[in-house]
Scaffold this active site. Structure first.
Site, PDB file in Angstrom:
ATOM      1  N   ASP A 103       0.691  -1.164  -0.026  1.00 45.14           N
ATOM      2  CA  ASP A 103       0.027  -0.207  -0.040  1.00 45.14           C
ATOM      3  C   ASP A 103       1.050   1.204   0.107  1.00 45.14           C
ATOM      4  OD1 ASP A 103       1.018   0.199   2.560  1.00 45.14           O
ATOM      5  OD2 ASP A 103      -0.907  -0.013   3.519  1.00 45.14           O
ATOM      6  N   SER A 104       0.232   2.383  -0.026  1.00 42.69           N
ATOM      7  CA  SER A 104       1.103   3.483  -0.136  1.00 42.69           C
ATOM      8  C   SER A 104       1.561   4.188   1.147  1.00 42.69           C
ATOM      9  CB  SER A 104       0.355   4.640  -0.914  1.00 42.69           C
ATOM     10  OG  SER A 104      -0.762   4.890  -0.367  1.00 42.69           O
ATOM     11  N   GLY A 105       0.999   3.718   2.122  1.00 43.73           N
ATOM     12  CA  GLY A 105       1.081   4.373   3.450  1.00 43.73           C
ATOM     13  C   GLY A 105      -0.073   5.471   3.846  1.00 43.73           C
ATOM     14  N   GLY A 106      -0.735   5.705   3.066  1.00 45.63           N
ATOM     15  CA  GLY A 106      -1.508   6.946   3.044  1.00 45.63           C
ATOM     16  C   GLY A 106      -2.901   6.518   4.211  1.00 45.63           C
TER      17      GLY A 106
ATOM     18  N   ASP B  18      -2.808   8.385  -1.294  1.00 44.53           N
ATOM     19  CA  ASP B  18      -4.155   8.961  -1.594  1.00 44.53           C
ATOM     20  C   ASP B  18      -4.628   9.628  -0.264  1.00 44.53           C
ATOM     21  OD1 ASP B  18      -4.273   6.593  -0.532  1.00 44.53           O
ATOM     22  OD2 ASP B  18      -6.240   6.407  -0.586  1.00 44.53           O
TER      23      ASP B  18
ATOM     24  N   GLN C 123     -11.356   7.874  -4.379  1.00 38.28           N
ATOM     25  CA  GLN C 123     -11.813   8.212  -3.218  1.00 38.28           C
ATOM     26  C   GLN C 123     -13.088   8.761  -3.430  1.00 38.28           C
ATOM     27  OE1 GLN C 123     -11.007   7.683   0.149  1.00 38.28           O
ATOM     28  NE2 GLN C 123      -8.965   6.631  -0.308  1.00 38.28           N
TER      29      GLN C 123
ATOM     30  N   GLY D 259     -10.926   4.124   0.996  1.00 37.34           N
ATOM     31  CA  GLY D 259     -11.815   4.712   2.116  1.00 37.34           C
ATOM     32  C   GLY D 259     -13.243   4.250   1.979  1.00 37.34           C
TER      33      GLY D 259
ATOM     34  N   ASP E  94      -7.920  -7.003   0.223  1.00 37.19           N
ATOM     35  CA  ASP E  94      -7.383  -7.598   1.212  1.00 37.19           C
ATOM     36  C   ASP E  94      -7.870  -7.117   2.751  1.00 37.19           C
ATOM     37  OD1 ASP E  94      -6.324  -4.510   0.961  1.00 37.19           O
ATOM     38  OD2 ASP E  94      -5.547  -4.994   3.013  1.00 37.19           O
TER      39      ASP E  94
ATOM     40  N   CYS F 222     -14.239 -27.681   5.903  1.00 39.89           N
ATOM     41  CA  CYS F 222     -13.002 -26.936   5.555  1.00 39.89           C
ATOM     42  C   CYS F 222     -12.101 -27.819   5.281  1.00 39.89           C
ATOM     43  CB  CYS F 222     -12.831 -26.099   6.886  1.00 39.89           C
ATOM     44  SG  CYS F 222     -11.277 -24.888   6.386  1.00 39.89           S
TER      45      CYS F 222
ATOM     46  N   CYS G 270      -8.834 -27.145   5.394  1.00 41.76           N
ATOM     47  CA  CYS G 270      -7.442 -26.514   5.888  1.00 41.76           C
ATOM     48  C   CYS G 270      -6.738 -27.636   7.078  1.00 41.76           C
ATOM     49  CB  CYS G 270      -7.781 -25.394   6.849  1.00 41.76           C
ATOM     50  SG  CYS G 270      -8.144 -25.406   8.344  1.00 41.76           S
TER      51      CYS G 270
ATOM     52  N   CYS H  40      -8.399 -27.910  10.496  1.00 46.01           N
ATOM     53  CA  CYS H  40      -9.572 -28.817  10.485  1.00 46.01           C
ATOM     54  C   CYS H  40      -9.558 -30.147  10.001  1.00 46.01           C
ATOM     55  CB  CYS H  40     -10.775 -28.164   9.622  1.00 46.01           C
ATOM     56  SG  CYS H  40     -11.199 -26.445  10.109  1.00 46.01           S
TER      57      CYS H  40
ATOM     58  N   HIS I 285      -6.602 -21.680   9.719  1.00 46.39           N
ATOM     59  CA  HIS I 285      -8.171 -21.968   9.239  1.00 46.39           C
ATOM     60  C   HIS I 285      -8.882 -20.613   8.708  1.00 46.39           C
ATOM     61  CE1 HIS I 285     -12.474 -22.876   9.349  1.00 46.39           C
ATOM     62  NE2 HIS I 285     -12.597 -21.870   9.922  1.00 46.39           N
TER      63      HIS I 285
HETATM   64 ZN   LIG Z   1     -10.404 -24.992   8.592  1.00 42.45          ZN
END
Ligand SMILES: [Zn+2]
Length: 375
Positions: A92-95, A146, A187, A214, A264, A302, A304, A307, A333
């Site tokens: 990211d830009s840090g904004g 931004d 934005q 935003g 994200d 699941c 994973c 699980c 998980h």
């Molecule tokens: Zn799981």
């Protein structure tokens, strides 16, 4: 020839299944990026992340600039070498972090001066400086600087929009590496006219990807979805669309249904460190007494490692005993929940079944969801 390209393989309504080609491999969309703020996704190793299917990680420019510094990361081979992750990375830009430091920063038309939350030292970010730092960090996808204001303040959003647009142009002009893709950020808070103006301006500058910033910063879910509905027709169809900082299971489905390709969020990893596990039927708090002798996995469906291997009783024991492994297993998980949901959405889009998939997922989620606040 650019190492970046983007192809949409299928559309189902507004939802898209696409591939983003990057120098460190392909991203199949919809894609969820776990957040590795300090060049580490807290409590899990890069091998564990690969095993659970992560394809893209996000790292934070603000934090890595302050510690250890972009020069150190650059000397260690950039973020890929430094953190031992060979697949794509986004910074990211840090904004967002700087604008969260409300009493420790001063904005002017040229940039932002701020004090480190670590030691109070003074720093300055301009569009050019933020691009330079991200070029040293060496992620595949980097972001323009931004300004992210309070989403309901119209005057603040109008001011921020002018600044964000001017800074976007300067970021583009400052970029020199051609093995990184610089995404622009639109934005405009909850105001649909400002959002449309911003999307059109940012898209018109020719960025290879458009981010929506935003959102998920204090507005209601209804307001967020209304913004996504309003801007979708204006988003370029031939470039990836990135919704920043959004990542509950429900929001992920809702955003993909509105044409978003990439998201994200710290939510699944932060929740795991607070002992809460995501399931398609809502969230469960593993510290709770009813799980003390519960032989079931978190989610029997699941795939994973957690699980497949451990009971809720064992996980509760780890949490109550304060064992580090508890956070690791719940993180594995929770990340799998989002990443496998992204995979199932992709499959549903390819099969033109995404409406029924989303409807049944959201109905089950709402029916069972426990009324618990996010810790
Ligand atoms: Zn799981």
């Amino acid at each position: 020839m650019s190492p970046f390209s983007f192809e949409v393989e299928a559309r189902d309504g507004r939802a898209r299944a696409a591939t983003i080609h990057t120098p460190h491999g392909d991203l199949r969309t919809p894609v969820f990026a776990p957040v590795g703020t300090q060049a580490t996704v807290k409590s899990v190793t890069p091998t564990q992340l690969e095993d659970l299917g992560a394809s893209l990680l996000l790292a934070n420019t603000y934090h890595l600039h302050l510690r250890p510094g972009a020069e150190v990361v650059e000397r260690m081979g950039g973020l890929h070498g430094f953190m031992g992750w060979r697949k794509p990375i986004l910074t990211d830009s840090g904004g967002y972090q700087i604008f969260s430091l409300s009493d420790r920063r001063r904005i002017d038309p040229d940039g932002v001066t701020f004090q480190s939350h670590l030691d109070g030292s003074s720093h300055r970010f301009t569009p050019e400086r933020v691009v330079e730092i991200q070029q040293r960090l060496g992620a595949d996808i980097i972001m323009a600087l931004d300004e992210c204001p309070e989403p309901h303040d119209r005057a603040a959003n109008e001011r921020a929009l002018r600044r964000t647009h001017a800074w976007a142009e300067r970021c583009l002009a400052a970029k020199t590496r051609d093995d990184q893709a610089l995404f622009g950020i639109a934005q405009g808070g909850i105001f649909e006219d400002l959002r449309l103006e911003s999307v059109e301006f940012i898209a018109g500058l020719g960025f290879p990807g458009i981010a929506i910033g935003g959102l998920s910063v204090g507005e209601t879910k209804t307001e967020m979805l209304a913004v996504l509905d309003a801007i979708e027709p204006a988003l370029p169809s031939d470039r990836p669309r990135y919704l920043m900082g959004v990542g509950s299971l429900e929001d992920f489905v809702q955003a993909v249904m509105r044409g978003i390709d990439l998201m994200d969020c710290v939510f699944p990893t932060r929740l795991a460190r607070n002992h809460a596990a995501l399931t398609p039927l809502g969230r469960i708090h593993l510290r709770s007494a009813p799980y003390a002798a519960d032989p079931r996995p978190i989610d029997p469906d699941c795939p994973c490692y957690t699980c497949r291997s451990f009971s809720r009783a064992y996980l509760r024991h780890l949490v109550v005993a304060g064992e580090m492994l508890g956070a690791t297993l719940i993180t594995i998980h929770n990340l799998t929940s989002l990443i496998s949901l992204a995979g199932r959405l992709r499959q549903a889009i390819l099969e033109h079944q995404v409406d029924s998939f989303a409807a049944s997922f959201l109905a089950a989620y709402r029916k069972h969801r426990l009324p618990e606040p996010i810790p």
